[in-house]
Scaffold this active site. Structure first.
Site, PDB file in Angstrom:
ATOM      1  N   GLU A   1      -9.503  -3.472   5.418  1.00 60.98           N
ATOM      2  CA  GLU A   1      -9.265  -2.491   4.368  1.00 60.98           C
ATOM      3  C   GLU A   1      -8.153  -2.942   3.430  1.00 60.98           C
ATOM      4  O   GLU A   1      -8.254  -2.816   2.212  1.00 60.98           O
ATOM      5  CB  GLU A   1      -8.912  -1.134   4.984  1.00 60.98           C
TER       6      GLU A   1
ATOM      7  N   ASP B   1      -5.552  -6.115   7.424  1.00 62.91           N
ATOM      8  CA  ASP B   1      -6.878  -5.874   7.984  1.00 62.91           C
ATOM      9  C   ASP B   1      -7.919  -5.884   6.867  1.00 62.91           C
ATOM     10  O   ASP B   1      -7.621  -6.148   5.708  1.00 62.91           O
ATOM     11  CB  ASP B   1      -6.910  -4.563   8.762  1.00 62.91           C
TER      12      ASP B   1
ATOM     13  N   GLU C   1       0.816  -1.218   0.000  1.00 62.03           N
ATOM     14  CA  GLU C   1       0.000   0.000   0.000  1.00 62.03           C
ATOM     15  C   GLU C   1       0.845   1.261   0.000  1.00 62.03           C
ATOM     16  O   GLU C   1       0.611   2.190  -0.761  1.00 62.03           O
ATOM     17  CB  GLU C   1      -0.898   0.030   1.246  1.00 62.03           C
TER      18      GLU C   1
ATOM     19  N   ASP D   1      -1.990  -4.378   3.525  1.00 63.00           N
ATOM     20  CA  ASP D   1      -2.126  -4.649   4.954  1.00 63.00           C
ATOM     21  C   ASP D   1      -3.098  -5.789   5.218  1.00 63.00           C
ATOM     22  O   ASP D   1      -3.976  -6.097   4.393  1.00 63.00           O
ATOM     23  CB  ASP D   1      -2.590  -3.395   5.689  1.00 63.00           C
TER      24      ASP D   1
ATOM     25  N   TYR E   1       2.275  -4.184  13.069  1.00 66.18           N
ATOM     26  CA  TYR E   1       1.133  -3.471  12.485  1.00 66.18           C
ATOM     27  C   TYR E   1       0.305  -2.808  13.576  1.00 66.18           C
ATOM     28  O   TYR E   1      -0.005  -3.428  14.596  1.00 66.18           O
ATOM     29  CB  TYR E   1       0.279  -4.453  11.684  1.00 66.18           C
TER      30      TYR E   1
ATOM     31  N   ARG F   1      -2.792  -1.413  13.502  1.00 65.75           N
ATOM     32  CA  ARG F   1      -4.263  -1.473  13.532  1.00 65.75           C
ATOM     33  C   ARG F   1      -4.663  -2.877  13.953  1.00 65.75           C
ATOM     34  O   ARG F   1      -4.731  -3.786  13.138  1.00 65.75           O
ATOM     35  CB  ARG F   1      -4.842  -1.101  12.169  1.00 65.75           C
TER      36      ARG F   1
ATOM     37  N   HIS G   1      -4.262 -10.186  14.173  1.00 66.45           N
ATOM     38  CA  HIS G   1      -2.926  -9.639  14.334  1.00 66.45           C
ATOM     39  C   HIS G   1      -2.432  -9.866  15.755  1.00 66.45           C
ATOM     40  O   HIS G   1      -3.189 -10.229  16.651  1.00 66.45           O
ATOM     41  CB  HIS G   1      -2.928  -8.127  14.066  1.00 66.45           C
TER      42      HIS G   1
END
Length: 945
Positions: free
Chosen positions: A109, A107, A19, A105, A332, A334, A379
């Protein structure tokens, strides 16, 4: 993993897409020449605005939301205009690749971004999905051993969230525009967050303080060891404390029969009656004390703790954490998980052992489980990156000050989470005496002694400000008491009566609001920073010295939503929606079916659309009105809040009485607008529009007015009649177009009236015509200097000053504006400037020392308005805040936010090389454009919900 593989003639490179561009260089170094690492620069496509849709779709079921309401809520997506070049570049590189690795990533999103890349790029080579929980060589190598397909359930959950937010916002926001004000917005999470802040302010407005008293005394043992104790009981009844009173200022029903409520007179009489009494220890109780370390950080707890300890806003915390993650310093950021991997647990235990000793490490590892309602991601917790941790001192030289402080916080929390409990003992002592008036008084004291610090040697969790029992009571801390036994005699001294007042519930801070949202299960912690930023940007909430203060507009918005869309700002309903989204992510719920029930309704559920379609009449005046006192109403108007009183129609004569209106100061918090203050403002408003007389030079009426930004005087310019306008136009020469036709004559522009703000020492009710004429004639020309430059005196935003060309000098008081002479002004200008090119004006405020730069923080008046600076970093004072409201803590926070953004990148224009003449191209026959079909899947935004 082919970390050192080379591309050959037979095998091309593999394309790996992440990203963020900041990851590219690091990951490229780990992978070698066999991989081409590129960044998608975030999302490549999104839902367009309905106005941006192709014409043929604007009148279709897609036209209202860019979502097909008749085809399972399929979204219509377009590649973002600023990403078209990037998409073209990725497609070109994909043609030269033999495999595609999507490493966005991990997650929801990131999963959605990977899916969109797959849909847009349409690869013809093998595709692999992988994620990097941290940007380290070990993590990258492990990721290639855990290749998988795109998780369609996660994509569905994120798409549902995106479509849901579009339906919610696009249906409710227009109602706010019509009934409250243009430019407002409603959102699934932002509206609930705003409601939390407004409800807390309502509690503060309804709060009534209670007064109660107790005694404190200093007591000595036979060995002259002193300690303090507080009155806890009288004649066996517990002495009332702040917790025994309700917000109405009255003792709670459950406490009335159990407590003794001391007033001032009784407290003083008891203190006097105990002066010569003999005290003795009545009981001694000792208990073991154990305190366990806090779990490692999640996104939510990191934001909370960074706000408490570092004074970072949620936005700053996430910006700094993002940089630490992308540069390989932390995992990470989030995540909802508090779990640590086996490697991380071993790393933390090893480091604790090396730094603090074996006794500080428990015999077995600590394992943590998430308690948050919306914990869902797979995570780890946020921790230092790597299979072994780098200490803060090892990375300090490579990090910015803010990055270092946040890394140190994460490192301490992680290491402490695997350390031993803190141990100690807590002693509670009761002592008492018989007063001379017969009352039996009992005092209490307690103390905690830490005998083994354990994890406290590395880290101690911060706490939010709680509702203190009173402003005068001390906060309890570690205190050691002398060794005492029952019936030991004590001598008393300095027995004093102490009064307390209960305090209103504390306002939310960013940290406590994040905590409340997380505990209620509302929204996603990764979006809390954006949510808080949104409610501030919309003007719903202002940050005052770290506390979140709602605006009166927020009161109107929340009231409208509560009365007409109650379930959509209900805490339990919003949390249930979040749980439903989790079920979709687990594949337990059908996305189109769930969206259909939400929007259209179901058997026992009423959908959003029927509610909006059958709203009926909403009384906008009632929505924007709040009764402040008897007969005084606050109204939220187009130009801000104002008070109104009176204004009636005589039913017999039909005569209308104009109401009295008064502006509400922009810096006044809602709970500060008491009935007494409202009456004071209304009294001031009675003078609004007061005629002071006639200007002898112009013949115009001069009036005093109360404006949004303070009281002022102005002249009334009569409006021109139609005859006067026509006469003026007839007197103007006729102008012609080039073709000889006469141009239509324009009407005269209205003349701008002269105005003048009142001095701080002046009052709207007493200002005179003479004062007004002086104010309206400012700036005053004092004369000229030896070089012929005019010297003027005037009043500015930050006080009175002299001006000569671009050279300004401050004056001591506003009164000097009318009294200073040319000679005095010349004398001031004869003095050298204090700071080089700058003016002689001192800083507008001095706020102490910045903990990062260790330099003095001041507020200065800059070219574009006031700004905060420590001599290294500058940040403009936010429009929503006044200079007076900016505290040291707020200044530190704003400077930290500015540092977190990093330096502004300036664009440099490179010289263009002479263009080579391109060979002529054959003109291809243009094919008719194919009709664009709706795209299937939606990306997600890390924005407020």
């Amino acid at each position: 993993m082919p970390t050192t593989a080379k591309a050959t003639a037979n095998h091309g490179k593999s394309l790996l897409i992440v990203e963020s561009p900041s990851k590219v260089k690091t990951i490229s170094g780990y992978l070698g020449d066999a991989f081409e690492v590129e960044s998608s620069m975030g999302h490549i496509r999104d839902l367009p605005q309905p106005s941006e849709l192709p014409e043929e779709l604007k009148k279709s079921p897609v036209g209202k939301f860019a979502v097909d309401l008749e085809d399972n809520f399929e979204p219509y997506y377009q590649v973002n205009p600023d990403k078209k070049k990037k998409v073209t570049e990725l497609k070109r590189k994909l043609k030269e690749a033999d495999a595609l690795y999507l490493a966005t990533d991990g997650d929801r999103e990131g999963e959605a971004i990977a899916w969109h890349l797959l849909q847009v790029l349409k690869p013809k080579v093998p595709v692999y999905r992988l994620t990097f929980p941290e940007i380290t060589r070990e993590a990258v190598e492990r990721a290639f051993g855990e290749l998988r397909d795109i998780d369609q359930d996660l994509v569905d959950a994120q798409e549902t969230r995106r479509v849901l937010d579009r339906l919610y916002g696009y249906e409710l926001s227009p109602v706010l525009w019509r009934k409250v004000s243009r430019g407002l917005s409603a959102g699934r999470v932002q509206s609930v967050a705003t409601r939390l802040v407004v409800e807390r302010e309502r509690e503060r407005m309804a709060f009534r303080s209670a007064n109660y008293w107790d005694l404190t005394g200093t007591f000595s043992t036979a060995k002259q060891e002193e300690f303090t104790a507080k009155l806890s009981a009288i004649d066996g009844a517990r002495v009332a404390t702040g917790k025994d009173f309700g917000d109405d200022g009255v003792l709670k029903a459950a406490s009335k029969a159990k407590v003794a409520h001391l007033d001032e007179a009784n407290a003083h009489s008891l203190a006097e009656a105990l002066k010569d009494s003999t005290f003795a220890v009545r009981s001694v109780e000792t208990k073991p004390y154990t305190r366990r370390p806090a779990a490692p950080f999640t996104t939510s707890t990191l934001q909370q703790e960074a706000a408490r300890k570092l004074r970072f806003s949620s936005r700053s915390t996430m910006q700094v954490a993002q940089r630490l993650y992308e540069n390989g310093y932390i995992t990470y950021m989030r995540t909802d998980s508090v779990a640590l991997s086996t490697q991380a647990i071993n790393a933390a235990r090893t480091q604790a052992n090396e730094l603090y000793g074996a006794e500080f490490v428990p015999s077995s590892p600590r394992n943590y489980a998430s308690k948050s309602k919306n914990a869902q991601e797979a995570h780890e917790a946020i921790r230092p990156a790597g299979d072994s941790f780098r200490t803060p001192s090892q990375v300090k030289s490579a990090l910015s000050p803010d990055e270092f402080r946040l890394y140190e916080l994460i490192w301490k929390r992680t290491v402490a989470s695997q350390m031993a409990d803190a141990k100690g003992s807590t002693a509670s002592i009761k002592l008492g005496a018989q007063a001379s008036d017969g009352r039996n008084a009992e005092f209490s004291a307690s103390g905690t002694v830490i005998t083994f610090r354990g994890f406290l040697a590395a880290y101690e969790e911060g706490r939010d400000a709680t509702r203190a029992e009173s402003k005068t009571e001390e906060v309890k801390g570690e205190k050691r008491l002398p060794q005492l036994a029952e019936k030991d005699a004590l001598s008393a001294s300095d027995i004093q009566a102490v009064g307390h007042d209960t305090t209103a519930p504390p306002r939310y801070t960013e940290a406590s609001l994040v905590k409340a949202l997380d505990e209620l299960g509302i929204g996603r912690p990764s979006t809390y920073a954006a949510t808080i930023s949104t409610i501030m940007d919309r003007g719903y909430v202002n940050n005052r010295s770290g506390s979140l203060v709602p605006s009166w507009t927020a009161f109107s918005v929340v009231r409208l939503l509560e009365e007409h869309f109650n379930r959509y700002v209900d805490y339990e309903f919003t949390a249930a929606m979040e749980e439903d989204l989790d079920r979709i992510a687990r594949g337990e719920e059908n996305r189109p079916h769930w969206l259909g029930e939400f929007y259209f309704g179901g058997e026992d559920k009423k959908g959003l659309k029927p509610i909006v379609d059958n709203l009926g009449d909403i009384d906008a005046r009632a929505i924007n009105s709040i009764e402040i006192a008897d007969g005084i109403t606050l109204r939220v108007g187009k130009f801000g809040p104002y008070l109104e009183m009176g204004g009636e129609i005589n039913t017999e004569t039909g005569e209308i009485t104009d109401p009295i209106r008064a502006n509400v100061p922009s810096d006044m918090a809602p709970d500060e607008l008491t009935a007494e203050k409202a009456a004071e403002l209304i009294e001031k408003g009675k003078s609004d529009g007061r005629e002071l007389g006639v200007d002898p030079e112009t013949g115009r009426t001069i009036v005093a007015r109360d404006g949004r930004y303070g009281p002022y005087v102005t002249e009334v310019i009569p409006e021109m009649s139609e005859e006067d306008i026509q006469k003026w136009m007839d007197e103007q020469p006729t102008e012609y177009y080039k073709n000889g036709r006469a141009k239509p004559k324009k009407k005269p522009k209205p003349e701008k009236p002269r105005t003048g703000s009142l001095f701080k020492s002046m009052d709207l009710a007493t200002v005179t015509l003479e004062d007004a004429l002086k104010l309206m004639n400012l700036p005053r020309v004092l004369g000229q200097d030896e070089e012929g430059n005019d010297i003027t005196v005037q009043n500015g935003r930050f006080g009175p000053y002299l001006k000569k060309g671009t050279d300004s000098r401050s004056l001591g008081s506003e009164e000097e504006i009318f009294t200073i002479t040319l000679e005095q002004a010349k004398e001031i200008y004869s003095q050298p400037k204090q700071r080089g090119r700058g003016t002689a004006k001192p800083p507008l405020a001095e706020l102490g020392v910045d903990p990062v730069s260790e330099k003095k923080i001041v507020i200065k008046d800059g070219r574009f308005g006031p700004y905060i600076t420590d001599g290294v970093t500058n940040i403009t004072v936010p429009r929503s805040e006044t200079i007076e409201s900016v505290t040291h803590e707020r200044a530190v926070e704003l400077l930290a936010e500015k540092r977190a953004k990093g330096p502004v990148k300036r664009k440099t224009t490179a010289k263009k090389a002479p263009a080579k003449k391109a060979p002529a191209k054959k003109t291809a026959t243009k094919k008719p454009a194919a009709k664009k079909a709706p795209a299937k899947k939606a990306p997600a935004k890390k924005t407020a919900e």
